[in-house]
Design a protein around this motif. Structure first.
Motif, PDB file in Angstrom:
ATOM      1  N   GLU A 180       0.844  -1.193   0.000  1.00 22.57           N
ATOM      2  CA  GLU A 180       0.000   0.000   0.000  1.00 22.57           C
ATOM      3  C   GLU A 180       0.885   1.250   0.000  1.00 22.57           C
ATOM      4  O   GLU A 180       1.903   1.301   0.676  1.00 22.57           O
ATOM      5  CB  GLU A 180      -0.916   0.013   1.241  1.00 22.57           C
ATOM      6  N   ASP A 233      -1.205  -4.981   3.392  1.00 18.01           N
ATOM      7  CA  ASP A 233      -2.601  -4.672   3.725  1.00 18.01           C
ATOM      8  C   ASP A 233      -2.764  -3.655   4.850  1.00 18.01           C
ATOM      9  O   ASP A 233      -3.858  -3.529   5.417  1.00 18.01           O
ATOM     10  CB  ASP A 233      -3.406  -5.954   4.006  1.00 18.01           C
ATOM     11  N   ARG A 234      -1.711  -2.898   5.153  1.00 18.89           N
ATOM     12  CA  ARG A 234      -1.822  -1.849   6.169  1.00 18.89           C
ATOM     13  C   ARG A 234      -0.987  -0.653   5.753  1.00 18.89           C
ATOM     14  O   ARG A 234       0.018  -0.808   5.056  1.00 18.89           O
ATOM     15  CB  ARG A 234      -1.280  -2.344   7.525  1.00 18.89           C
ATOM     16  N   TYR A 235      -1.402   0.537   6.203  1.00 19.26           N
ATOM     17  CA  TYR A 235      -0.518   1.681   6.013  1.00 19.26           C
ATOM     18  C   TYR A 235      -0.572   2.557   7.248  1.00 19.26           C
ATOM     19  O   TYR A 235      -1.539   2.535   8.008  1.00 19.26           O
ATOM     20  CB  TYR A 235      -0.884   2.496   4.763  1.00 19.26           C
ATOM     21  N   HIS A 274      -4.431   6.597  -0.136  1.00 19.81           N
ATOM     22  CA  HIS A 274      -3.699   5.341  -0.027  1.00 19.81           C
ATOM     23  C   HIS A 274      -4.234   4.380  -1.064  1.00 19.81           C
ATOM     24  O   HIS A 274      -5.236   4.669  -1.723  1.00 19.81           O
ATOM     25  CB  HIS A 274      -3.736   4.769   1.398  1.00 19.81           C
ATOM     26  N   HIS A 279      -5.213   0.279  -2.423  1.00 19.29           N
ATOM     27  CA  HIS A 279      -5.656  -1.060  -2.049  1.00 19.29           C
ATOM     28  C   HIS A 279      -5.173  -2.022  -3.130  1.00 19.29           C
ATOM     29  O   HIS A 279      -5.811  -2.137  -4.173  1.00 19.29           O
ATOM     30  CB  HIS A 279      -7.185  -1.120  -1.931  1.00 19.29           C
ATOM     31  N   PRO A 280      -4.058  -2.686  -2.895  1.00 13.44           N
ATOM     32  CA  PRO A 280      -3.567  -3.644  -3.895  1.00 13.44           C
ATOM     33  C   PRO A 280      -4.556  -4.804  -4.063  1.00 13.44           C
ATOM     34  O   PRO A 280      -4.862  -5.485  -3.085  1.00 13.44           O
ATOM     35  CB  PRO A 280      -2.233  -4.128  -3.317  1.00 13.44           C
ATOM     36  N   ASP A 281      -5.066  -4.971  -5.263  1.00 10.23           N
ATOM     37  CA  ASP A 281      -6.008  -6.049  -5.599  1.00 10.23           C
ATOM     38  C   ASP A 281      -7.208  -6.121  -4.656  1.00 10.23           C
ATOM     39  O   ASP A 281      -7.665  -7.211  -4.303  1.00 10.23           O
ATOM     40  CB  ASP A 281      -5.269  -7.409  -5.643  1.00 10.23           C
ATOM     41  N   CYS A 282      -7.716  -4.971  -4.265  1.00 10.41           N
ATOM     42  CA  CYS A 282      -8.884  -4.897  -3.389  1.00 10.41           C
ATOM     43  C   CYS A 282      -9.704  -3.687  -3.818  1.00 10.41           C
ATOM     44  O   CYS A 282      -9.148  -2.720  -4.324  1.00 10.41           O
ATOM     45  CB  CYS A 282      -8.430  -4.706  -1.948  1.00 10.41           C
ATOM     46  N   SER A 316     -12.265   0.176   4.310  1.00 11.90           N
ATOM     47  CA  SER A 316     -12.421  -1.038   5.109  1.00 11.90           C
ATOM     48  C   SER A 316     -12.744  -0.621   6.543  1.00 11.90           C
ATOM     49  O   SER A 316     -12.684   0.559   6.882  1.00 11.90           O
ATOM     50  CB  SER A 316     -11.105  -1.822   5.107  1.00 11.90           C
ATOM     51  N   LYS A 317     -13.045  -1.618   7.376  1.00  9.62           N
ATOM     52  CA  LYS A 317     -13.321  -1.317   8.779  1.00  9.62           C
ATOM     53  C   LYS A 317     -12.089  -0.672   9.420  1.00  9.62           C
ATOM     54  O   LYS A 317     -12.203   0.275  10.193  1.00  9.62           O
ATOM     55  CB  LYS A 317     -13.704  -2.603   9.521  1.00  9.62           C
ATOM     56  N   THR A 318     -10.913  -1.198   9.073  1.00  7.66           N
ATOM     57  CA  THR A 318      -9.672  -0.620   9.609  1.00  7.66           C
ATOM     58  C   THR A 318      -9.540   0.841   9.181  1.00  7.66           C
ATOM     59  O   THR A 318      -9.197   1.705   9.991  1.00  7.66           O
ATOM     60  CB  THR A 318      -8.452  -1.426   9.110  1.00  7.66           C
ATOM     61  N   ASP A 319      -9.814   1.104   7.897  1.00  9.45           N
ATOM     62  CA  ASP A 319      -9.722   2.498   7.412  1.00  9.45           C
ATOM     63  C   ASP A 319     -10.623   3.404   8.237  1.00  9.45           C
ATOM     64  O   ASP A 319     -10.250   4.515   8.601  1.00  9.45           O
ATOM     65  CB  ASP A 319     -10.159   2.590   5.938  1.00  9.45           C
ATOM     66  N   GLU A 353      -9.482   3.859  11.929  1.00  8.87           N
ATOM     67  CA  GLU A 353      -8.245   4.648  12.040  1.00  8.87           C
ATOM     68  C   GLU A 353      -8.374   6.051  11.439  1.00  8.87           C
ATOM     69  O   GLU A 353      -7.379   6.763  11.315  1.00  8.87           O
ATOM     70  CB  GLU A 353      -7.097   3.904  11.345  1.00  8.87           C
ATOM     71  N   TYR A 385     -10.528  11.255   2.088  1.00  7.31           N
ATOM     72  CA  TYR A 385      -9.677  10.064   2.063  1.00  7.31           C
ATOM     73  C   TYR A 385      -9.835   9.412   0.682  1.00  7.31           C
ATOM     74  O   TYR A 385     -10.888   8.852   0.389  1.00  7.31           O
ATOM     75  CB  TYR A 385     -10.099   9.076   3.154  1.00  7.31           C
ATOM     76  N   SER A 398      -3.421  10.702  14.191  1.00  6.76           N
ATOM     77  CA  SER A 398      -2.720   9.698  13.385  1.00  6.76           C
ATOM     78  C   SER A 398      -3.426   9.427  12.073  1.00  6.76           C
ATOM     79  O   SER A 398      -4.615   9.700  11.902  1.00  6.76           O
ATOM     80  CB  SER A 398      -2.573   8.406  14.188  1.00  6.76           C
ATOM     81  N   ILE A 399      -2.671   8.877  11.138  1.00  3.80           N
ATOM     82  CA  ILE A 399      -3.165   8.498   9.822  1.00  3.80           C
ATOM     83  C   ILE A 399      -2.758   7.065   9.565  1.00  3.80           C
ATOM     84  O   ILE A 399      -1.563   6.739   9.533  1.00  3.80           O
ATOM     85  CB  ILE A 399      -2.544   9.422   8.742  1.00  3.80           C
ATOM     86  N   ALA A 400      -3.744   6.194   9.447  1.00  2.00           N
ATOM     87  CA  ALA A 400      -3.449   4.785   9.214  1.00  2.00           C
ATOM     88  C   ALA A 400      -4.683   4.108   8.642  1.00  2.00           C
ATOM     89  O   ALA A 400      -5.770   4.688   8.594  1.00  2.00           O
ATOM     90  CB  ALA A 400      -3.030   4.108  10.521  1.00  2.00           C
ATOM     91  N   GLY A 401      -4.516   2.865   8.207  1.00  2.00           N
ATOM     92  CA  GLY A 401      -5.640   2.102   7.678  1.00  2.00           C
ATOM     93  C   GLY A 401      -5.117   0.844   7.027  1.00  2.00           C
ATOM     94  O   GLY A 401      -3.975   0.441   7.264  1.00  2.00           O
ATOM     95  N   GLY A 402      -5.988   0.253   6.195  1.00  2.00           N
ATOM     96  CA  GLY A 402      -5.565  -0.962   5.511  1.00  2.00           C
ATOM     97  C   GLY A 402      -6.713  -1.552   4.731  1.00  2.00           C
ATOM     98  O   GLY A 402      -7.873  -1.237   4.988  1.00  2.00           O
ATOM     99  N   ARG A 403      -6.375  -2.389   3.765  1.00  2.00           N
ATOM    100  CA  ARG A 403      -7.422  -2.854   2.833  1.00  2.00           C
ATOM    101  C   ARG A 403      -8.344  -3.907   3.435  1.00  2.00           C
ATOM    102  O   ARG A 403      -9.446  -4.105   2.963  1.00  2.00           O
ATOM    103  CB  ARG A 403      -6.781  -3.366   1.540  1.00  2.00           C
ATOM    104  N   TYR A 404      -7.865  -4.689   4.429  1.00  2.00           N
ATOM    105  CA  TYR A 404      -8.730  -5.703   5.040  1.00  2.00           C
ATOM    106  C   TYR A 404      -9.061  -5.328   6.475  1.00  2.00           C
ATOM    107  O   TYR A 404      -8.453  -4.433   7.033  1.00  2.00           O
ATOM    108  CB  TYR A 404      -8.037  -7.064   5.063  1.00  2.00           C
ATOM    109  N   PHE A 405      -9.965  -6.078   7.059  1.00  2.00           N
ATOM    110  CA  PHE A 405     -10.273  -5.923   8.474  1.00  2.00           C
ATOM    111  C   PHE A 405      -9.005  -5.998   9.275  1.00  2.00           C
ATOM    112  O   PHE A 405      -8.816  -5.399  10.233  1.00  2.00           O
ATOM    113  CB  PHE A 405     -11.241  -7.021   8.942  1.00  2.00           C
TER     114      PHE A 405
END
Ligand SMILES: [Zn+2]
Lengths: 156, 93
Positions: free
Chosen positions: A23, A55-57, A83, A85-88, A93-96, A99, A107, B86-93
């Protein structure tokens, strides 16, 4: 609506292709206006999540502070982040969501499909704070700068 | 000294991007900041009074969480405090 020049749009999509399958991330500098965030410049940032960069940044706060200083020097604000999303899908996402803390900021997420950027979407974080924050879909207007040929023609 | 306020928190500082406060320590200037802008407090601190995990406050280039003197660290007028979520995240749960 988020406004962004074609050059900056291309730059952030290229960033995601360069870091694929990891990412990429960066900041959007510009101005908040009554009809949305206008981006004048994108700034690349490093992804500190080398443990899970696929899968995180995360942008180091030290780097964010440098970016904020740089923006201030130019008379600009941080109005969002991007940011990939490689192949997504280019959806948050919930994480996005968990955070995301910059209410009022945009975003941008780009899907990088087998190494090639295809879909790019933007989501505006709204609300008063952590308890009622929400991502809403935001239209992206790409401003086309005149090409060199067009500029030459305009001069006659 | 100047405290730099990030875009999302300017709604609580009357749109000011920089607030000038006086105080002898990090704790004192932060106290003065939240006294001047009480709505800011809940966005920076938990109800128990702890700095929220996603809020970073830097004295010049140092995270105040890791300063040996923490909030009792003395400051000078030429120092800067920067509040940066902060700035963060990710494509999956
Ligand atoms: Zn994501």
């Amino acid at each position: 609506m988020l406004k962004l020049s074609y050059l900056e749009y291309r730059a952030l999509r290229a960033h995601g292709e360069e870091t694929y399958p990891h990412e990429c991330c960066g900041a959007l500098l510009g101005h908040a206006t009554p009809d949305g965030n206008h981006v004048s410049q994108t700034v690349r940032a490093g992804n500190t999540r080398s443990d899970r960069a696929h899968d995180r940044y995360n942008i180091a706060p030290e780097e964010l502070i440098k970016i904020q200083r740089h923006a201030r020097g130019l008379g600009l604000d941080i109005v969002g982040f991007y940011h990939s999303h490689p192949d997504c899908p280019a959806q948050w996402s919930k994480t996005d969501f968990d955070e995301a803390h910059w209410v009022g900021c945009s975003y941008i997420i780009t899907r990088v499909n087998h190494g090639k950027s295809d879909v790019t979407n933007s989501f505006l974080l709204t609300g008063m704070g952590e308890d009622d924050k929400q991502f809403i879909d935001e239209a992206v207007e790409i401003e086309m700068a005149p090409s060199q040929t067009e500029k030459a023609q305009a001069k006659g | 000294m100047d405290i730099h306020i990030p875009t999302p928190l300017r709604a609580y500082t009357g749109s000011k991007q920089t607030v000038n406060v006086t105080g002898a320590t990090v704790g004192q200037v932060l106290q003065q900041l939240t006294d001047s802008y009480p709505e800011l407090r809940q966005h920076l601190y938990t109800p128990e009074g702890k700095l929220r995990s996603f809020v970073n406050i830097y004295l010049n280039d140092d995270d105040i969480r890791y300063l040996p003197g923490k909030e009792s660290t003395p400051i000078e007028e030429s120092d800067e405090l920067t509040i940066i979520p902060s700035i963060a995240g990710g494509r999956y749960f």
